[in-house]
Scaffold this motif. Sequence first.
Motif, PDB file in Angstrom:
ATOM      1  N   ASP A 199       0.846  -1.188   0.000  1.00 47.09           N
ATOM      2  CA  ASP A 199       0.000   0.000   0.000  1.00 47.09           C
ATOM      3  C   ASP A 199       0.891   1.251   0.000  1.00 47.09           C
ATOM      4  N   LEU A 200       0.810   2.015  -1.086  1.00 47.00           N
ATOM      5  CA  LEU A 200       1.602   3.240  -1.210  1.00 47.00           C
ATOM      6  C   LEU A 200       0.743   4.490  -1.055  1.00 47.00           C
ATOM      7  N   SER A 201      -0.484   4.312  -0.574  1.00 47.61           N
ATOM      8  CA  SER A 201      -1.395   5.454  -0.489  1.00 47.61           C
ATOM      9  C   SER A 201      -1.199   6.285   0.775  1.00 47.61           C
ATOM     10  N   GLY A 202      -0.416   5.778   1.721  1.00 46.31           N
ATOM     11  CA  GLY A 202      -0.149   6.511   2.954  1.00 46.31           C
ATOM     12  C   GLY A 202       1.195   7.215   2.915  1.00 46.31           C
ATOM     13  N   GLU A 203       1.639   7.656   4.072  1.00 46.61           N
ATOM     14  CA  GLU A 203       2.914   8.368   4.140  1.00 46.61           C
ATOM     15  C   GLU A 203       4.106   7.448   3.917  1.00 46.61           C
ATOM     16  N   GLU A 204       3.990   6.188   4.381  1.00 51.16           N
ATOM     17  CA  GLU A 204       5.064   5.217   4.217  1.00 51.16           C
ATOM     18  C   GLU A 204       4.505   3.938   3.591  1.00 51.16           C
ATOM     19  N   PRO A 205       5.314   3.216   2.806  1.00 45.78           N
ATOM     20  CA  PRO A 205       4.851   1.958   2.223  1.00 45.78           C
ATOM     21  C   PRO A 205       4.465   0.957   3.305  1.00 45.78           C
ATOM     22  N   LEU A 206       3.363   0.257   3.082  1.00 51.42           N
ATOM     23  CA  LEU A 206       2.870  -0.732   4.036  1.00 51.42           C
ATOM     24  C   LEU A 206       2.677  -2.056   3.318  1.00 51.42           C
ATOM     25  N   ILE A 207       3.344  -3.112   3.803  1.00 48.68           N
ATOM     26  CA  ILE A 207       3.186  -4.435   3.206  1.00 48.68           C
ATOM     27  C   ILE A 207       1.877  -5.030   3.699  1.00 48.68           C
ATOM     28  N   VAL A 208       0.926  -5.167   2.809  1.00 47.28           N
ATOM     29  CA  VAL A 208      -0.394  -5.697   3.149  1.00 47.28           C
ATOM     30  C   VAL A 208      -0.397  -7.219   3.083  1.00 47.28           C
ATOM     31  N   ARG A 209       0.335  -7.758   2.105  1.00 49.21           N
ATOM     32  CA  ARG A 209       0.410  -9.214   1.947  1.00 49.21           C
ATOM     33  C   ARG A 209       1.771  -9.576   1.394  1.00 49.21           C
ATOM     34  N   GLN A 210       2.447 -10.522   2.046  1.00 48.33           N
ATOM     35  CA  GLN A 210       3.716 -11.021   1.536  1.00 48.33           C
ATOM     36  C   GLN A 210       3.442 -12.189   0.611  1.00 48.33           C
ATOM     37  N   GLY A 211       3.803 -12.050  -0.634  1.00 52.16           N
ATOM     38  CA  GLY A 211       3.575 -13.097  -1.604  1.00 52.16           C
ATOM     39  C   GLY A 211       4.836 -13.431  -2.368  1.00 52.16           C
ATOM     40  N   ALA A 212       4.723 -13.519  -3.692  1.00 49.39           N
ATOM     41  CA  ALA A 212       5.847 -13.948  -4.514  1.00 49.39           C
ATOM     42  C   ALA A 212       6.966 -12.914  -4.581  1.00 49.39           C
ATOM     43  N   GLY A 213       6.638 -11.635  -4.476  1.00 50.34           N
ATOM     44  CA  GLY A 213       7.668 -10.600  -4.537  1.00 50.34           C
ATOM     45  C   GLY A 213       8.391 -10.446  -3.209  1.00 50.34           C
TER      46      GLY A 213
END
Length: 208
Positions: free
Chosen positions: A186-200
């Motif tokens: 999620d890049l919509s906030g002030e800092e990037p937030l990992i919502v789900r850890q997947g293949a990347g």
Amino acid sequence: MTQLFTVHPQNPQVRLLKQAAQFIEQGGLVAVPTDSSYAVVAKLDDKTAADKLRRIRGLDERHHLTLLCRDLAEIGQFARVDNKQYRLLKLATPGPWTFILEATRDVPRRVSHPSRKTIGIRVPDHNVTLALLECVGSVLMSTTLIPDGEEEPLNDPELIHQRYAGQLDAVIDSGACPLKPTTVIDLSGEEPLIVRQGAGDASVLGLS
């Protein structure tokens, strides 16, 4: 009847993808391979197709649909991207990542999150998907093909063809693809937030 198109995973036959693209142009749903499991895609500006996408997955309007784009330039048309976000996107694309970004006015309201006005967006690293996007000539809205009530995405195109006969207009078969979903950031906030850890691997982007 659900059409099955068997295409080469590295050198997909354009004539077959153009036939699949016709289904999409007519408001149909098509299952496609990606670099992170199979997905269902549809035309962006088709309300009925968007409703069918959510229904086939059992999703409500608060669940982000994802736009599949051909490149970074196309992302900029549908999402607001600042310099910091752009550098992150450049590192990650193409690849098994989905980024949540603020949607532009080019994104229909029914596709973006109803309260946050955000959209999932990504550039897949898969020859067949990218070739299909070229045939369509525009972005496609998509969702991972996870059956309603289940947790794992489907990976067998023949099983998809059988299981969704009559619900999908077509299935593009280029063999099995990875079973891991995309990593969602999620890049919509002030800092990037990992919502789900997947293949990347988020550490590649300097995130943890």
